[in-house]
Design a protein around this motif. Structure first.
Motif, mmCIF file in Angstrom:
data_model
loop_
_atom_site.group_PDB
_atom_site.id
_atom_site.type_symbol
_atom_site.label_atom_id
_atom_site.label_comp_id
_atom_site.label_asym_id
_atom_site.label_seq_id
_atom_site.Cartn_x
_atom_site.Cartn_y
_atom_site.Cartn_z
ATOM 1 N N ALA A 124 25.732 -15.047 -32.081
ATOM 2 C CA ALA A 124 24.793 -14.170 -32.794
ATOM 3 C C ALA A 124 25.485 -13.125 -33.666
ATOM 4 N N THR A 125 26.763 -12.841 -33.381
ATOM 5 C CA THR A 125 27.450 -11.831 -34.195
ATOM 6 C C THR A 125 28.049 -12.440 -35.466
ATOM 7 N N ASP A 126 28.071 -13.774 -35.532
ATOM 8 C CA ASP A 126 28.698 -14.433 -36.682
ATOM 9 C C ASP A 126 28.124 -15.836 -36.841
ATOM 10 N N ALA A 137 19.827 -12.490 -28.355
ATOM 11 C CA ALA A 137 20.818 -11.760 -29.150
ATOM 12 C C ALA A 137 21.102 -10.375 -28.596
ATOM 13 N N MET A 138 20.188 -9.827 -27.779
ATOM 14 C CA MET A 138 20.422 -8.486 -27.227
ATOM 15 C C MET A 138 21.688 -8.433 -26.370
ATOM 16 N N PRO A 149 26.272 -5.012 -31.845
ATOM 17 C CA PRO A 149 24.869 -5.035 -32.258
ATOM 18 C C PRO A 149 24.640 -4.867 -33.756
ATOM 19 N N LEU A 150 25.513 -4.115 -34.428
ATOM 20 C CA LEU A 150 25.329 -3.950 -35.880
ATOM 21 C C LEU A 150 25.548 -5.275 -36.604
ATOM 22 N N TRP A 177 19.056 -2.262 -27.014
ATOM 23 C CA TRP A 177 18.122 -3.006 -27.870
ATOM 24 C C TRP A 177 16.672 -2.793 -27.423
ATOM 25 N N GLY A 178 16.494 -2.203 -26.247
ATOM 26 C CA GLY A 178 15.144 -1.912 -25.771
ATOM 27 C C GLY A 178 14.704 -0.494 -26.096
#
Length: 277
Positions: free
Chosen positions: A98-100, A118-119, A124-125, A178-179
């Motif tokens: 998910a980061t790339d 993804a969380m 996270p950015l 993320w929550g």
């Protein structure tokens, strides 16, 4: 090279157990959530951190062309098996991070869905940037994220488990952020989204299984990466019985099935919707 090394702990965590044994208890909620997403036949959908298809399979059944991406090879294989068993040729599962999402094109998808997926990725950015990058203008991103400190099941499992595990490495960013609405807004704004294009809704997912809550605890102990790690650490410190007792009390107290032989436990989450302009 550094990125790959940094990603290994996350991959190891989700390949550690057989998460399909937990996902089996989440099927109905996955289908119910997907029914609310306005999926039309022919839509291009990315399901990120898809596991074995709790939401990807229902999306495909509604006629979307679905790509399921997960970091864990065993879950990708399980997803492709499920798709074959269901006779679905419009869904494909593949490994990815998910980061790339380097092998996915810019503006490729009408809808990007990531439910408790993804969380858990670090950086996270980078995750927010990738989610925005692969979404078409006019498309949407829908995230489901567990809420820190929430009194319901999953937030409490993670809270209890963390009390038994060694402190995370320096620089670790908790996936539970993320929550938190302000953190989500900050991340998507940094990825180029206007704050008014981000909306939030408190939602819930129900874990249903034809077994007593204590047996569901065993499933989490044996098959859910974070709880497996907590039990390994608790074994070393001689506290495994305490951990098991705490979790069993939690599961029993939250069981709403009306029977001690079956489990029906609801967990709240934050549903995030981002509109891509």
């Amino acid at each position: 090279m550094t990125t790959t090394t940094a990603m290994n702990p996350n991959k190891a965590l989700w390949e550690k157990g057989d998460f399909t044994k937990i996902a089996e208890s989440m099927r109905d909620s996955g289908t119910a959530l997907v029914a609310q997403l306005g999926i039309q036949p022919g839509m291009q959908v990315l399901d990120l951190g898809c596991g074995d298809g709790t939401t990807a399979i229902p999306e495909a059944k509604l006629g979307a062309h679905v790509l399921g991406v997960d970091i864990a090879r065993n879950l990708v294989e399980a997803g492709n098996r499920r798709a074959k068993e269901e006779g679905l040729s419009n869904v494909l599962f593949q490994e990815g991070d998910a980061t790339d999402l380097h092998d996915l094109d810019d503006q490729q998808f009408d809808l990007v869905v990531t439910i408790f997926g993804a969380m858990f990725a670090p950086k996270p950015l980078d995750v927010a940037k990738e989610l925005v990058r692969v979404t078409k203008p006019g498309g949407r991103i829908v995230m489901g994220n567990w809420i820190p400190g929430d009194p319901t099941l999953v937030a409490q499992i993670l809270k209890i488990s963390s009390a038994y595990t060694p402190p995370p490495p320096e620089g670790f960013v908790s996936p539970m952020l993320w929550g938190v609405e302000s953190h989500v807004t900050e991340r998507f704004v940094a990825a180029g989204v206007a704050p008014e294009d981000i909306s939030f809704l408190k939602d819930s997912f129900t874990f249903e299984y034809a077994c007593p809550p204590s047996e569901l605890v065993d499933r989490f102990r044996l098959f859910y990466g974070p709880t497996m790690n907590a039990f390994e650490a608790a074994e070393k410190s001689g506290k495994a019985d305490d951990l098991r007792r705490e979790l069993t009390d939690l599961f029993n107290s939250q069981n709403s099935s009306g029977s001690t032989d079956t489990s029906k436990i609801t967990a709240n989450f934050l549903r995030v919707t981002v509109t891509r302009r």
